[in-house]
Enzyme design. Structure first.
Site, PDB file in Angstrom:
ATOM      1  N   GLU A 187       4.634 -15.732  -1.561  1.00  0.00           N
ATOM      2  CA  GLU A 187       4.862 -14.319  -1.477  1.00  0.00           C
ATOM      3  C   GLU A 187       5.107 -13.635  -2.916  1.00  0.00           C
ATOM      4  O   GLU A 187       5.315 -14.120  -3.906  1.00  0.00           O
ATOM      5  CB  GLU A 187       5.993 -14.251  -0.785  1.00  0.00           C
ATOM      6  CG  GLU A 187       6.595 -12.864  -0.353  1.00  0.00           C
ATOM      7  CD  GLU A 187       5.416 -12.216   0.617  1.00  0.00           C
ATOM      8  OE1 GLU A 187       4.508 -12.026   0.199  1.00  0.00           O
ATOM      9  OE2 GLU A 187       5.823 -11.819   1.627  1.00  0.00           O
ATOM     10  N   ASP A 188       4.514 -12.272  -2.688  1.00  0.00           N
ATOM     11  CA  ASP A 188       4.829 -11.511  -3.883  1.00  0.00           C
ATOM     12  C   ASP A 188       6.297 -11.124  -4.181  1.00  0.00           C
ATOM     13  O   ASP A 188       7.087 -11.288  -5.193  1.00  0.00           O
ATOM     14  CB  ASP A 188       4.044 -10.201  -3.907  1.00  0.00           C
ATOM     15  CG  ASP A 188       4.168  -9.448  -2.786  1.00  0.00           C
ATOM     16  OD1 ASP A 188       4.713  -9.761  -1.697  1.00  0.00           O
ATOM     17  OD2 ASP A 188       3.556  -8.173  -2.755  1.00  0.00           O
ATOM     18  N   ILE A 202      10.461 -10.796  -2.011  1.00  0.00           N
ATOM     19  CA  ILE A 202      11.374 -10.676  -0.842  1.00  0.00           C
ATOM     20  C   ILE A 202      12.292  -9.620  -0.883  1.00  0.00           C
ATOM     21  O   ILE A 202      12.880  -9.391  -1.858  1.00  0.00           O
ATOM     22  CB  ILE A 202      12.287 -11.957  -0.699  1.00  0.00           C
ATOM     23  CG1 ILE A 202      11.108 -13.180  -0.727  1.00  0.00           C
ATOM     24  CG2 ILE A 202      13.106 -11.937   0.264  1.00  0.00           C
ATOM     25  CD1 ILE A 202      10.535 -13.466   0.475  1.00  0.00           C
ATOM     26  N   ASP A 203      12.289  -8.752  -0.070  1.00  0.00           N
ATOM     27  CA  ASP A 203      12.910  -7.526   0.065  1.00  0.00           C
ATOM     28  C   ASP A 203      14.171  -7.620   1.231  1.00  0.00           C
ATOM     29  O   ASP A 203      15.230  -8.112   0.792  1.00  0.00           O
ATOM     30  CB  ASP A 203      11.891  -6.190   0.402  1.00  0.00           C
ATOM     31  CG  ASP A 203      12.585  -4.779   0.083  1.00  0.00           C
ATOM     32  OD1 ASP A 203      13.823  -4.784   0.224  1.00  0.00           O
ATOM     33  OD2 ASP A 203      11.854  -4.127  -0.342  1.00  0.00           O
ATOM     34  N   ASP A 226       2.180  -2.728  -4.540  1.00  0.00           N
ATOM     35  CA  ASP A 226       1.323  -1.427  -4.533  1.00  0.00           C
ATOM     36  C   ASP A 226       2.391  -0.384  -4.092  1.00  0.00           C
ATOM     37  O   ASP A 226       3.572  -0.571  -3.573  1.00  0.00           O
ATOM     38  CB  ASP A 226       0.332  -1.650  -3.579  1.00  0.00           C
ATOM     39  CG  ASP A 226       0.865  -1.785  -2.032  1.00  0.00           C
ATOM     40  OD1 ASP A 226       0.295  -0.842  -1.307  1.00  0.00           O
ATOM     41  OD2 ASP A 226       1.690  -2.651  -1.788  1.00  0.00           O
TER      42      ASP A 226
END
Length: 183
Positions: free
Chosen positions: A102-103, A105-106, A163
């Protein structure tokens, strides 16, 4: 690095190209040690993780099966509370070792729901590798992060796959978007 109009929208650079590639090589060494004899399915969560995933795979020294998924629990910037999978895996992961790449984790919502979905498919193991973990304090969803590149502050992060309205993904750095751009 040459300045571009997109770079002008950065408040500041958190990690330059060298920082990113160095950390990817370190993560690849850890992953190679763990997965060298496991032939895992490595799942790229599209679209944001594609840069990280591609660079990471170049440094892995073991057999693996790449696969891709497109999923979201958001519509725009609002959470729907439900996971929507618009492109599912081609690979049957039952009994296989699985690594989700994954890019970022928020809050953890999307990853939490994705892991629950994948767990129902009965993999031998299921781990998460994220380039960035956003430092938001206590996350709303408890997501195990097995491999993490960087911990980033709770700001709007862009570049290297991240993005803002599908822009800035192609910046070669990871940085903080100026607040004036999105307010």
């Amino acid at each position: 690095m040459t300045e571009t109009p997109m770079m002008d929208d950065l408040e500041r650079v958190l990690y330059n190209q060298d920082d990113i590639q160095k950390r990817i090589r370190e993560l690849a060494a850890e992953l190679t040690e763990f997965y060298e004899d496991k032939n895992p399915v490595m799942i790229c969560v599209l679209t944001g993780a594609v840069f990280f995933y591609t660079d990471l795979l170049k440094h892995l020294d073991f057999q693996l099966e790449p696969d891709y998924i497109i999923c979201s629990s958001y519509s725009g910037t609002k959470s729907t509370g439900n996971l929507t999978i618009s492109k599912d895996l081609k690979t049957n992961i039952e009994g296989r070792h699985v690594l989700v790449v994954e890019d970022i984790i928020d809050t953890g919502l999307t990853m939490y729901q994705l892991l629950n979905n994948l767990q129902m498919r009965k993999p031998a193991s299921l781990k998460v590798c994220t380039l960035c973990d956003k430092d938001i304090g206590k996350k709303a969803y408890d997501v195990p992060i097995d491999y993490c590149g960087f911990v980033v502050e709770n700001r709007y992060i862009i570049g290297y796959g991240f993005d803002f309205h599908n822009k800035y993904r192609n910046l070669p750095v990871i940085g903080i978007l100026k607040e004036s751009v999105y307010t």
